[in-house]
Design a protein around this motif. Structure first.
Motif, PDB file in Angstrom:
ATOM      1  N   TYR A 182       0.836  -1.205   0.000  1.00  0.00           N
ATOM      2  CA  TYR A 182       0.000   0.000   0.000  1.00  0.00           C
ATOM      3  C   TYR A 182       0.871   1.255   0.000  1.00  0.00           C
ATOM      4  O   TYR A 182       0.602   2.225  -0.711  1.00  0.00           O
ATOM      5  N   THR A 183       1.951   1.210   0.780  1.00  0.00           N
ATOM      6  CA  THR A 183       2.893   2.334   0.816  1.00  0.00           C
ATOM      7  C   THR A 183       3.575   2.519  -0.535  1.00  0.00           C
ATOM      8  O   THR A 183       3.769   3.646  -1.001  1.00  0.00           O
ATOM      9  N   ASP A 184       3.928   1.416  -1.177  1.00  0.00           N
ATOM     10  CA  ASP A 184       4.526   1.497  -2.513  1.00  0.00           C
ATOM     11  C   ASP A 184       3.563   2.158  -3.494  1.00  0.00           C
ATOM     12  O   ASP A 184       3.981   2.952  -4.352  1.00  0.00           O
ATOM     13  N   TRP A 185       2.283   1.808  -3.392  1.00  0.00           N
ATOM     14  CA  TRP A 185       1.281   2.414  -4.283  1.00  0.00           C
ATOM     15  C   TRP A 185       1.190   3.927  -4.064  1.00  0.00           C
ATOM     16  O   TRP A 185       1.188   4.709  -5.016  1.00  0.00           O
ATOM     17  N   ILE A 186       1.149   4.328  -2.808  1.00  0.00           N
ATOM     18  CA  ILE A 186       1.073   5.764  -2.503  1.00  0.00           C
ATOM     19  C   ILE A 186       2.281   6.494  -3.085  1.00  0.00           C
ATOM     20  O   ILE A 186       2.148   7.567  -3.689  1.00  0.00           O
ATOM     21  N   TYR A 187       3.453   5.902  -2.912  1.00  0.00           N
ATOM     22  CA  TYR A 187       4.679   6.548  -3.418  1.00  0.00           C
ATOM     23  C   TYR A 187       4.617   6.679  -4.944  1.00  0.00           C
ATOM     24  O   TYR A 187       5.084   7.676  -5.504  1.00  0.00           O
ATOM     25  N   SER A 188       4.034   5.691  -5.623  1.00  0.00           N
ATOM     26  CA  SER A 188       3.972   5.729  -7.092  1.00  0.00           C
ATOM     27  C   SER A 188       3.099   6.876  -7.599  1.00  0.00           C
ATOM     28  O   SER A 188       3.238   7.310  -8.748  1.00  0.00           O
ATOM     29  N   LEU A 189       2.203   7.368  -6.760  1.00  0.00           N
ATOM     30  CA  LEU A 189       1.284   8.435  -7.174  1.00  0.00           C
ATOM     31  C   LEU A 189       1.960   9.804  -7.225  1.00  0.00           C
ATOM     32  O   LEU A 189       1.432  10.737  -7.832  1.00  0.00           O
ATOM     33  N   THR A 190       3.112   9.926  -6.614  1.00  0.00           N
ATOM     34  CA  THR A 190       3.794  11.226  -6.568  1.00  0.00           C
ATOM     35  C   THR A 190       4.350  11.647  -7.918  1.00  0.00           C
ATOM     36  O   THR A 190       4.728  12.798  -8.109  1.00  0.00           O
ATOM     37  N   LYS A 191       4.396  10.734  -8.866  1.00  0.00           N
ATOM     38  CA  LYS A 191       4.959  11.052 -10.191  1.00  0.00           C
ATOM     39  C   LYS A 191       4.022  11.920 -11.017  1.00  0.00           C
ATOM     40  O   LYS A 191       4.440  12.503 -12.022  1.00  0.00           O
ATOM     41  N   HIS A 192       2.754  12.012 -10.644  1.00  0.00           N
ATOM     42  CA  HIS A 192       1.786  12.750 -11.449  1.00  0.00           C
ATOM     43  C   HIS A 192       2.002  14.263 -11.329  1.00  0.00           C
ATOM     44  O   HIS A 192       2.563  14.747 -10.328  1.00  0.00           O
ATOM     45  N   GLU A 193       1.530  14.965 -12.320  1.00  0.00           N
ATOM     46  CA  GLU A 193       1.726  16.417 -12.366  1.00  0.00           C
ATOM     47  C   GLU A 193       0.437  17.075 -12.852  1.00  0.00           C
ATOM     48  O   GLU A 193      -0.097  16.715 -13.910  1.00  0.00           O
TER      49      GLU A 193
END
Length: 835
Positions: free
Chosen positions: A259-270
Motif C-alpha cells: 500500500y505504501t509502494d502504491w502511494i509513493y507511485s502516485l507522486t509522479k503525477h503532475e
C-alpha cells in the motif's frame, strides 16, 4: 385457515409485476412487461462479456439469474451471490455529473461487467467450502470479507475500453488519489468510507480499485488470482497450514508495504493549476456556470453534521469573479442547474412511492415546470427544451418550441443556443443540431468526455480525457477545428469569461481535501481529431428460450436456500430458509420436537418491496408478531423541500415489539416527514400519530392515541440540533421530551485493530430531557456528555460518557456511560450510576 394464510404469504413473497423470463445458455433473464427486447439484448451482452470476466477473475460461478427492473430515473445494479446467484439491473443510465463519475459508455454492458465480476469474485471457494454450501446451503464465501470487493469490479469495468470505467477517468482516479496524498486514507478507512468525508463512496470504490490496479500492474493478474485462491481457503485449511499474511505469502510483501509502494507511485503525477479564487474544503463542486457577471456553482458540503443528521447540504453558491460568496440558494438532489437571464432552473431527482422521476424546477419562482423521464434539459428565453428517454425502446425524444427529434441515444446533457442544440450522449459522442433537425456536427472521436457540453462563441466547449489528464476543449463549428484550452490539467467543469477560464478542480487543503474554483488565462492550441473508436466486444444473437416467469419464481422460491439441523436445550429443530429470486423476500420454517415428543412449528417471513416492508412470525404455541411499514405518498414541495407520508402497523402477542420507539405490543401509526432547510441548514421534521396499546381490544380507544414529533437540523458543518417529544393526547401529564445540541470538539481520526475500528469526531452534547425511571419516578434533567464517533466495518455508533442533574434538585443526579446511534439525546443503551 392456516393453509390459506400460508398460500397468501407465499404469493406476497414471490409475486412481482413482471412479464416473462428468457433462458440463455448461462443465464436466466427476468424482465418487466414491455421489456422483451431489452431482455434479449441483455442476455446477448452477458453471453459476450462472460468469458472475459471469468478470465479476469479466475472463477466461474456457474449459471446465474439476471433481473431487469424499471424504477424510473435511478441508475443502479447489485449482485447477490447467495442464494440464487442473482444480478439486478435498473434500466436508467446515469446522467449529468453522475455520468462522469460512473463513466460508462454502454450502461447495460458495463453494469453487467461490474456485477458479474462481483459474482465471480465473491463465489470463490475451496473444496471444503463448496461441500459445506452444497450440504447446507450456507453461503460459505470468504471473499465477502475481502478488502478488494469493489477493486475487482472497477478494474474489470475499466479493462474493456479506454472510454469506459472509473479507472480510465483520471479526475476520479489518479487525480483524486494525487490530491489526497497529504492525508491519504488507510485501507481500513477506505472500507468504512466515513459519512463526513466528501469523497464518500469514491473511497470504497475508486481508491480500492486504484490499489487493486497497482497489484495487477506490479505483480501480474495470475498472482492476483493466486491471492484469491489463497484467501478463499476455509479456517479448517488454515488450521493445518498456519496463519500467515496472505499478501506476504503470495506477493512477498505485507499489505502495508504494498500500500505504501502504491502511494509513493502516485507522486509522479503532475497537475499544474491556475490561481485558486475559491476554496471549498470537504465539499464537492459539481458544476460551474456564469450568472451575469457572477459565477454560480453547484455545491455539496460535508462535515461531522453530515454524520450526525444523515443530511448533506446542497446549495447553489453565487460568487463574484474573485471568489467572494454573494448568495447561497438551498436545493436538494440536484443533477443540473441552468441560467436563463435572471432565472435559475434545476433538475432534481425525486422518489414517488418507490419510483424515481427527474423534476424540473424554476428555483426563484418556486414552481415545478415538468417531471418524468427527463435525462437533460435547457431553458432559453423562457422556452423549455427537454430530452425524454424511453427505457423500453432506448430512444430519446428531444422536445422544444418548434423542435422535435428522436434519436437512438441516451442524452446525458444538452445545451441550447439560438438555432442550435448541442447533445452529449452516453457513448461520449457530441451531436450539434439545428432546430430544424439538420445535423451540424457529430464528434465521435472515442474519447471519454466530461459531464457537460456548452455553447461559446462560434462553437462548443467541453472536457475530454487525454491520458492522465482532463483538459478543457473548444470546437469551432464554422472552422471545423478542435482546440485545447489547457494542457496537463485536471478539470471537472469550466466556463469562459472574457480572456479567462474559471474551472473546478481539487484543492490539497483541509483534513480530507476538497474542491475549488481556479482561474487562468485563455489560450487555444489546435488539436488533430483522431477517430480511434472501436467496439470492445462483439454482441451476437444467441439462442434462448422463453419461459413462464411466475412458474420460474415459484421453482426458485421452493428450492431451500439454507437448511440445517439445530439442537438447543433439549429441543431438536430443522431450520429452512426460502428466498425470492432477488432476495427481497424470505420465508422461514422451523419444525421442532423436544425430548418429551412435544412438536412446535415456527413460521416467519420478511418481504421488502420498493415502498414497503412486511414481516411476520407465528408459532404453533400461539405466539405471533406481524408488521407493515411503508410510504403512502411522496410530495416534492419545492426545489429544496420534500414531504413524505408514512405508515406503520405492528401487532404482537407479547409486549416485545420491533417498534422500540412505540414500546407497545400493538401499534398503528401515520406520520409525515418534512425535509427542508431551516436557517439555511438541512433539516428534518417528523410528526406521527400512533395508536399504542398492549391490549389489542383497547387499541382504538382514544386514550391509546399518542403523538411523536422530532426535529433534526445541522448547525454548520460541525454541529447538530435534535428535539424529540412524545405525549398522550388525552393526558397532558403523560409526556417525555429530549432536546439537545451536539458540537464537534476534535476532528480526530484513529484506527484500532488494524483498521477494524475507526474513531472519528469527538464532541460534546448538552441537553434537557424528562426521564421516566424504572420505579415510575419522572424527573426533568439537564445533561451533558462527551461522545466518540465509532465505525466498525459498516456499523456506526457513538460511545457517550456524561451525567445529568435534576432540575428541581441540583444536588442529585447521575453519571452514565452508553451507546447510541446519534450524538444527540441521551444514549439509547446506557448504564446509570445514580447519586
Amino acid at each position: 385457515m392456516i393453509k390459506r394464510l400460508f398460500f397468501a404469504v407465499v404469493l406476497l413473497l414471490v409475486a412481482e409485476l413482471f412479464s416473462g423470463v428468457l433462458h440463455f445458455e448461462h443465464a436466466d433473464v427476468v424482465y418487466p412487461e414491455g421489456y422483451f427486447e431489452n431482455a434479449v439484448l441483455v442476455g446477448n451482452i452477458f453471453e459476450a462479456i462472460r468469458p472475459k470476466v471469468i478470465e479476469l477473475v479466475g472463477n466461474d460461478p456457474g449459471r446465474i439469474t439476471i433481473v431487469l427492473k424499471d424504477r424510473g430515473t435511478i441508475s443502479n445494479g447489485y449482485t447477490m451471490p447467495f442464494f440464487h446467484k442473482t444480478i439486478v439491473v435498473y434500466l436508467w443510465p446515469p446522467e449529468s455529473w453522475l455520468s462522469f463519475r460512473l463513466s460508462l459508455e454502454d450502461w447495460y454492458a458495463y453494469v453487467l461487467i461490474h456485477e458479474f465480476s462481483h459474482m465471480c469474485h465473491l463465489t470463490y471457494q475451496d473444496e471444503i467450502g463448496k461441500t459445506v454450501t452444497k450440504l447446507t446451503g450456507i453461503p460459505l464465501y470468504p471473499q465477502l470479507f475481502s478488502d478488494l470487493v469493489e477493486g475487482v469490479t472497477v478494474f474489470n469495468e475499466s479493462s474493456f475500453s479506454i472510454s469506459s470505467g472509473r479507472l480510465n477517468n483520471p479526475f476520479f482516479s489518479n487525480g483524486l488519489f494525487y490530491y489526497s496524498l497529504p492525508n491519504f486514507p488507510s485501507p481500513g478507512y477506505i472500507k468504512v468510507a466515513p459519512d463526513d468525508d466528501y469523497r464518500d463512496g469514491l473511497l470504497y470504490y475508486n481508491f480500492t480499485a486504484g490499489f487493486y490496479s497497482y497489484l495487477v500492474e506490479t505483480y501480474g493478474l495470475e498472482k492476483v488470482k493466486e491471492f484469491f485462491r489463497e484467501t478463499s481457503k476455509t479456517f479448517s485449511t488454515f488450521a493445518f497450514e498456519g496463519f500467515k499474511d496472505p499478501y506476504e505469502k503470495v506477493f512477498g510483501k505485507t499489505r502495508e508495504e504494498i500500500y505504501t509502494d502504491w502511494i509513493y507511485s502516485l507522486t509522479k503525477h503532475e497537475y499544474p493549476q491556475g490561481d485558486l479564487v475559491y476554496s471549498a474544503k470537504n465539499t464537492w463542486l459539481h458544476k460551474i456556470d456564469l450568472y451575469g457577471d457572477h459565477l454560480v456553482v453547484l455545491s455539496e458540503e460535508y462535515g461531522p453534521s453530515t454524520s450526525y443528521t444523515g443530511m448533506k447540504k446542497q446549495v447553489l453558491k453565487i460568487l463574484d469573479l474573485d471568489g467572494k460568496e454573494v448568495q447561497e440558494i438551498p436545493v436538494r438532489n440536484v443533477l443540473d442547474v441552468k441560467i436563463d437571464g435572471e432565472k435559475i432552473y434545476v433538475l432534481s431527482k425525486e422518489e414517488f412511492s418507490g419510483r424515481y422521476e427527474n423534476v424540473l424546477w424554476d428555483v426563484k419562482g418556486g414552481r415545478q415546470i415538468s417531471k418524468g423521464n427527463i435525462s437533460a434539459f435547457d431553458v432559453e428565453n423562457g422556452k423549455v427544451y427537454l430530452a425524454l428517454y424511453d427505457t423500453k425502446t432506448g430512444k430519446t425524444t428531444i422536445e422544444g418550441p418548434e423542435f422535435h427529434v428522436t434519436l437512438d441515444e441516451f442524452i446525458r446533457y444538452m445545451d441550447v443556443s439560438g438555432r442550435f442544440v448541442a447533445l452529449l450522449t452516453e457513448k461520449n459522442d457530441i451531436i450539434v443540431l439545428k432546430t430544424n433537425g439538420e445535423v451540424v456536427l457529430e464528434l465521435n472521436n472515442g474519447t471519454m468526455k466530461g459531464p457537460y457540453v456548452k455553447f461559446w462563441k462560434d462553437g462548443i466547449i467541453f472536457v475530454q480525457v487525454e491520458g492522465d489528464h482532463t483538459v478543457s476543449c473548444y470546437y469551432d463549428l464554422e472552422k471545423k477545428e478542435l482546440y485545447r484550452l489547457s494542457s496537463k490539467s485536471l478539470v471537472e467543469d469550466f466556463v469562459i469569461h472574457g480572456n479567462e477560464i474559471y474551472y473546478i478542480s481539487y484543492i490539497p487543503y483541509g483534513q480530507t481535501g476538497g474542491t475549488g474554483v481556479y482561474r487562468k488565462g485563455l489560450s487555444m492550441e489546435p488539436v488533430v481529431v483522431e477517430v480511434k473508436k472501436s467496439e470492445p466486444f462483439v454482441i451476437e444473437d444467441r439462442e434462448f428460450s422463453t419461459g413462464d416467469e411466475f412458474g420460474f419464481r415459484l421453482r426458485k422460491f421452493f428450492q431451500p436456500a439454507m437448511w440445517f439441523p439445530v439442537y438447543f436445550d433439549g429441543t431438536f429443530s430443522l431450520f429452512f430458509t426460502f428466498s425470492s429470486v432477488e432476495n427481497n423476500a424470505f420465508l422461514f420454517l422451523m419444525p421442532s420436537v423436544d425430548l418429551k415428543g412435544n412438536f412446535n412449528q415456527y413460521t416467519g417471513f420478511v418481504a421488502s418491496r420498493d415502498n414497503f416492508t412486511a414481516y411476520g412470525e407465528y408459532s404453533s404455541s400461539g405466539d405471533y408478531s406481524f408488521g407493515l411499514t411503508g410510504v403512502l405518498g411522496d410530495f416534492p414541495v419545492s426545489a429544496n423541500t420534500r414531504l413524505d407520508v408514512t405508515f406503520e402497523m405492528n401487532f404482537s402477542s407479547t409486549q416485545t415489539s420491533l417498534n422500540s420507539e412505540a414500546g407497545a405490543a400493538n401499534n398503528i401509526g401515520v406520520g409525515v416527514d418534512l425535509r427542508t432547510y431551516l436557517l439555511d441548514m438541512p433539516s428534518s421534521l417528523k410528526v406521527s400519530l400512533n395508536l399504542l396499546n398492549d391490549d389489542l381490544s383497547h387499541l382504538f380507544d382514544l386514550n391509546s392515541l399518542f403523538c411523536f414529533a422530532g426535529l433534526t437540523s445541522a448547525l454548520g458543518k460541525d454541529g447538530s440540533f435534535s428535539a424529540n417529544i412524545k405525549f398522550q393526547l388525552l393526558n397532558s401529564e403523560d409526556f417525555s421530551y429530549d432536546v439537545s445540541f451536539a458540537q464537534t470538539l476534535f476532528k480526530n481520526s484513529a484506527e484500532l485493530f488494524d483498521g477494524f475500528i475507526l474513531l472519528r469526531n469527538t464532541g460534546n452534547t448538552l441537553g434537557i430531557a424528562r426521564l421516566r425511571f424504572s420505579n415510575g419516578e419522572e424527573e426533568h434533567v439537564i445533561y451533558d456528555h462527551l461522545f466518540q464517533e465509532v465505525y466498525m466495518e459498516g456499523l456506526k455508533f457513538y460511545i457517550t460518557v456524561g451525567g445529568f442533574l435534576n432540575m428541581n434538585d441540583i444536588s442529585s443526579g447521575s453519571f452514565y456511560v452508553g451507546i447510541s446511534t446519534s450524538p444527540n439525546g441521551l444514549p439509547s443503551i446506557s448504564l446509570f450510576i445514580r447519586n
